[in-house]
Write a protein that holds these residues in place. Structure first.
Motif, mmCIF file in Angstrom:
data_model
loop_
_atom_site.group_PDB
_atom_site.id
_atom_site.type_symbol
_atom_site.label_atom_id
_atom_site.label_comp_id
_atom_site.label_asym_id
_atom_site.label_seq_id
_atom_site.Cartn_x
_atom_site.Cartn_y
_atom_site.Cartn_z
ATOM 1 N N THR A 1 -14.840 29.624 41.311
ATOM 2 C CA THR A 1 -13.723 28.726 41.619
ATOM 3 C C THR A 1 -14.061 28.017 42.927
ATOM 4 N N MET A 2 -13.211 27.056 43.309
ATOM 5 C CA MET A 2 -13.440 26.329 44.549
ATOM 6 C C MET A 2 -13.516 27.263 45.747
ATOM 7 N N SER A 3 -12.694 28.324 45.726
ATOM 8 C CA SER A 3 -12.670 29.208 46.893
ATOM 9 C C SER A 3 -13.997 29.937 47.047
ATOM 10 N N VAL B 1 -2.213 28.542 42.872
ATOM 11 C CA VAL B 1 -2.266 28.915 41.452
ATOM 12 C C VAL B 1 -3.440 28.273 40.721
ATOM 13 N N TYR B 2 -3.857 27.085 41.170
ATOM 14 C CA TYR B 2 -4.964 26.424 40.465
ATOM 15 C C TYR B 2 -6.323 26.845 41.003
ATOM 16 N N CYS B 3 -6.312 27.743 41.982
ATOM 17 C CA CYS B 3 -7.572 28.133 42.612
ATOM 18 C C CYS B 3 -7.865 29.622 42.446
ATOM 19 N N VAL C 1 -6.708 18.911 56.043
ATOM 20 C CA VAL C 1 -5.745 19.967 55.739
ATOM 21 C C VAL C 1 -5.295 19.807 54.289
ATOM 22 N N SER C 2 -5.392 20.877 53.527
ATOM 23 C CA SER C 2 -4.992 20.818 52.128
ATOM 24 C C SER C 2 -3.499 21.092 52.038
ATOM 25 N N LEU C 3 -2.775 20.183 51.436
ATOM 26 C CA LEU C 3 -1.320 20.354 51.305
ATOM 27 C C LEU C 3 -0.883 19.607 50.053
ATOM 28 N N GLY D 1 -16.693 26.777 47.935
ATOM 29 C CA GLY D 1 -16.466 26.112 49.220
ATOM 30 C C GLY D 1 -16.023 24.696 48.926
ATOM 31 N N GLY D 2 -14.696 24.478 48.997
ATOM 32 C CA GLY D 2 -14.153 23.174 48.620
ATOM 33 C C GLY D 2 -14.294 22.157 49.729
ATOM 34 N N LEU E 1 -13.831 20.435 59.516
ATOM 35 C CA LEU E 1 -13.428 21.713 58.919
ATOM 36 C C LEU E 1 -12.310 21.465 57.915
ATOM 37 N N THR E 2 -12.381 22.145 56.786
ATOM 38 C CA THR E 2 -11.308 22.069 55.792
ATOM 39 C C THR E 2 -10.492 23.345 55.877
ATOM 40 N N THR E 3 -9.185 23.196 55.936
ATOM 41 C CA THR E 3 -8.324 24.371 56.099
ATOM 42 C C THR E 3 -7.017 24.190 55.336
ATOM 43 N N ASN E 4 -6.388 25.308 55.010
ATOM 44 C CA ASN E 4 -5.053 25.183 54.416
ATOM 45 C C ASN E 4 -3.996 25.008 55.511
ATOM 46 N N GLY E 5 -4.392 25.077 56.752
ATOM 47 C CA GLY E 5 -3.494 24.741 57.860
ATOM 48 C C GLY E 5 -2.617 25.865 58.364
ATOM 49 N N ILE F 1 -6.298 13.529 45.490
ATOM 50 C CA ILE F 1 -7.510 14.015 44.808
ATOM 51 C C ILE F 1 -7.184 14.386 43.362
ATOM 52 N N GLU F 2 -8.033 13.949 42.456
ATOM 53 C CA GLU F 2 -7.829 14.316 41.047
ATOM 54 C C GLU F 2 -8.055 15.810 40.851
ATOM 55 N N TYR F 3 -7.263 16.364 39.983
ATOM 56 C CA TYR F 3 -7.327 17.792 39.652
ATOM 57 C C TYR F 3 -8.605 18.055 38.841
ATOM 58 N N MET F 4 -9.431 18.972 39.349
ATOM 59 C CA MET F 4 -10.747 19.184 38.729
ATOM 60 C C MET F 4 -10.808 20.483 37.923
ATOM 61 N N PRO F 5 -11.686 20.520 36.937
ATOM 62 C CA PRO F 5 -11.758 21.706 36.068
ATOM 63 C C PRO F 5 -12.571 22.863 36.631
ATOM 64 N N GLY G 1 -14.233 27.217 53.075
ATOM 65 C CA GLY G 1 -14.194 28.573 52.561
ATOM 66 C C GLY G 1 -13.760 28.546 51.102
ATOM 67 N N GLY G 2 -13.121 29.563 50.653
ATOM 68 C CA GLY G 2 -12.147 30.438 51.255
ATOM 69 C C GLY G 2 -11.375 29.705 52.355
ATOM 70 N N GLU G 3 -10.770 30.462 53.219
ATOM 71 C CA GLU G 3 -10.090 29.850 54.356
ATOM 72 C C GLU G 3 -10.913 30.153 55.614
ATOM 73 N N ARG H 1 -12.751 34.708 51.479
ATOM 74 C CA ARG H 1 -11.372 35.198 51.653
ATOM 75 C C ARG H 1 -10.413 34.060 51.937
ATOM 76 N N CYS H 2 -9.164 34.232 51.516
ATOM 77 C CA CYS H 2 -8.174 33.198 51.783
ATOM 78 C C CYS H 2 -6.820 33.861 52.020
ATOM 79 N N ASN H 3 -6.006 33.235 52.866
ATOM 80 C CA ASN H 3 -4.674 33.776 53.133
ATOM 81 C C ASN H 3 -3.605 33.130 52.255
HETATM 82 N N1 SAM Z 1 -8.868 27.082 52.374
HETATM 83 C C1 SAM Z 1 -9.329 25.761 52.643
HETATM 84 C C2 SAM Z 1 -8.310 24.741 52.163
HETATM 85 O O1 SAM Z 1 -7.277 25.128 51.634
HETATM 86 O O2 SAM Z 1 -8.562 23.558 52.381
HETATM 87 C C3 SAM Z 1 -10.690 25.419 52.070
HETATM 88 C C4 SAM Z 1 -11.033 25.867 50.690
HETATM 89 S S1 SAM Z 1 -10.085 25.158 49.388
HETATM 90 C C5 SAM Z 1 -10.838 25.930 48.001
HETATM 91 C C6 SAM Z 1 -10.675 23.521 49.428
HETATM 92 C C7 SAM Z 1 -9.959 22.512 48.599
HETATM 93 O O3 SAM Z 1 -10.246 22.719 47.249
HETATM 94 C C8 SAM Z 1 -8.473 22.493 48.744
HETATM 95 O O4 SAM Z 1 -8.067 21.205 49.134
HETATM 96 C C9 SAM Z 1 -7.997 22.748 47.335
HETATM 97 O O5 SAM Z 1 -6.816 22.063 47.061
HETATM 98 C C10 SAM Z 1 -9.151 22.206 46.542
HETATM 99 N N2 SAM Z 1 -9.178 22.647 45.147
HETATM 100 C C11 SAM Z 1 -9.208 23.909 44.668
HETATM 101 N N3 SAM Z 1 -9.201 23.890 43.313
HETATM 102 C C12 SAM Z 1 -9.162 22.581 42.940
HETATM 103 C C13 SAM Z 1 -9.124 21.904 41.704
HETATM 104 N N4 SAM Z 1 -9.117 22.559 40.555
HETATM 105 N N5 SAM Z 1 -9.097 20.546 41.712
HETATM 106 C C14 SAM Z 1 -9.085 19.860 42.876
HETATM 107 N N6 SAM Z 1 -9.133 20.442 44.076
HETATM 108 C C15 SAM Z 1 -9.159 21.780 44.120
#
Ligand code: SAM
Length: 330
Positions: A324-326, A28-30, A120-122, A329-330, A96-100, A189-193, A69-71, A22-24
């Motif tokens: 997907t990453m969510s 768009v890319y996830c 923190v992902s931003l 577990g990214g 811990l990885t979080t969207n903050g 971080i490079e954008y991944m497929p 996660g997820g978040e 789950r994520c809050n």
């Molecule tokens: N909710 C947490 C967060 O936002 O950090 C943890 C999960 S989130 C899926 C983990 C990381 O995956 C985030 O930093 C997100 O930006 C990254 N992520 C998701 N899809 C991606 C993609 N296609 N390429 C690169 N990073 C990606």
């Protein structure tokens, strides 16, 4: 105890635990706007099941654990869970990885429970763009969360920016400049497929080399030598006399598979040894059918033995991951 080492002699000492799908936010890319098909709750591992695996893994050489996660902060009981993990003998680094979004509320309690640090992902510092990317209006909360994490000592606070060409690459310098003012570690971080509706295209992936070039055009960078930084794959630099750092992570253009030390456990109990391989070892069944620790341990070793040498993003045979990453577990 026998350590986890794979067929290519890579020492596996880093475990990511995805505690929820789950994520809050709905980046768009996830994820699609309506969210993803969630895993039925009974299939999600209970905290005690995660702790059991973590305990077995730590006994076999896992020294760093990241909760994701997820978040992860949306799952109830996360602070107590962190406390349980922090108590594992032999664990050296717990992050811990979080969207903050919820970080301001949780940072103090997480620190007290034994968490060492947060990522923190931003991806943007602009309010409207944040809304566009995450489909949520929470930029202020994330920025407050970053400050609070620093204040309570969840350090180094890392800020992870996924760079997407034509989308947020105009903000690379703004992010790099943060490291001039604050002791944050900015990670590009490079954008991944992955297989999400947004649709990854190679042209949208700016290479770490190009990103670094843009930062260096602003001000020269000096390599950061010798300081410990978890087990991360980032190439680390700083501006002269800056309190923070910048780092570049290049999973797509210069992969670091040769030194990959990771194992991931999805929230539904599947062990994955490569972010880009859909091959998984199910561990949930063993956790729930009365299997002994030795039997669970065997599955851990089986997964490690099957860890592929590398990913195939740059080859014709590459297929985007079905999760997907969510969900991974990214
Ligand atoms: N909710 C947490 C967060 O936002 O950090 C943890 C999960 S989130 C899926 C983990 C990381 O995956 C985030 O930093 C997100 O930006 C990254 N992520 C998701 N899809 C991606 C993609 N296609 N390429 C690169 N990073 C990606």
């Amino acid at each position: 105890m026998t350590k986890l080492v794979d067929t290519y002699k890579r020492k596996i000492d880093y475990l990511r635990l995805s505690v929820t799908d789950r994520c809050n936010l709905r980046c768009v890319y996830c994820m699609p706007a309506e969210g993803i098909q969630l895993i039925p709750p009974k299939e999600i591992l209970r905290y005690e099941e995660f702790v059991r695996i973590a305990r077995i893994a730590v006994a076999h050489g896992i020294s760093r654990i990241r909760v994701t996660g997820g978040e992860p902060l949306v799952r109830k009981g996360i602070v107590e869970f962190i406390g349980e993990l922090a108590g594992l003998k032999g664990l050296e680094d717990l992050s811990l990885t979080t969207n903050g979004v919820l970080l301001k509320e949780y940072a103090g309690a997480l620190k007290k429970a034994g968490l060492n640090r947060v990522n923190v992902s931003l991806d943007t510092l602009k309010k409207n763009k944040f809304k566009d990317i995450t489909r949520g209006d929470r930029l202020e909360k994330v920025l407050d969360g970053l400050e609070e994490a620093q204040r309570v000592g969840l350090t180094p606070v890392k800020v992870n920016m996924v760079v997407i060409k034509g989308f947020n690459d105009d903000e690379i310098l703004d992010f790099a400049r943060i490291s001039r003012e604050k002791p944050f570690h900015i990670r590009f971080i490079e954008y991944m497929p992955f297989d999400v509706e947004e649709g990854w295209q190679r042209e949208k992936c700016l290479s770490a080399k190009e990103i670094k070039g843009m930062v260096e055009a602003f001000e020269p960078l000096e390599p950061v030598m010798g300081k410990k930084d978890g087990a991360g794959p980032a190439r680390r630099f700083s501006f002269k006399d800056a309190p923070g750092e910048v780092g570049f992570i290049s999973p797509v253009t210069e992969h670091f598979c040769g030194s990959c030390n990771r194992l991931r456990l999805t929230s539904d109990g599947k062990l994955r040894t490569c972010l880009f391989s859909d091959s998984e070892v199910d561990i949930r069944k063993a956790l729930r059918d009365g299997s002994s620790d030795e039997e669970v341990e065997k599955l851990l070793f089986k997964a490690v033995a099957e860890k592929p040498m590398g990913h195939h993003i740059n080859e014709n045979i590459f297929k985007k991951c079905s999760r997907t990453m969510s969900l991974i577990g990214g």
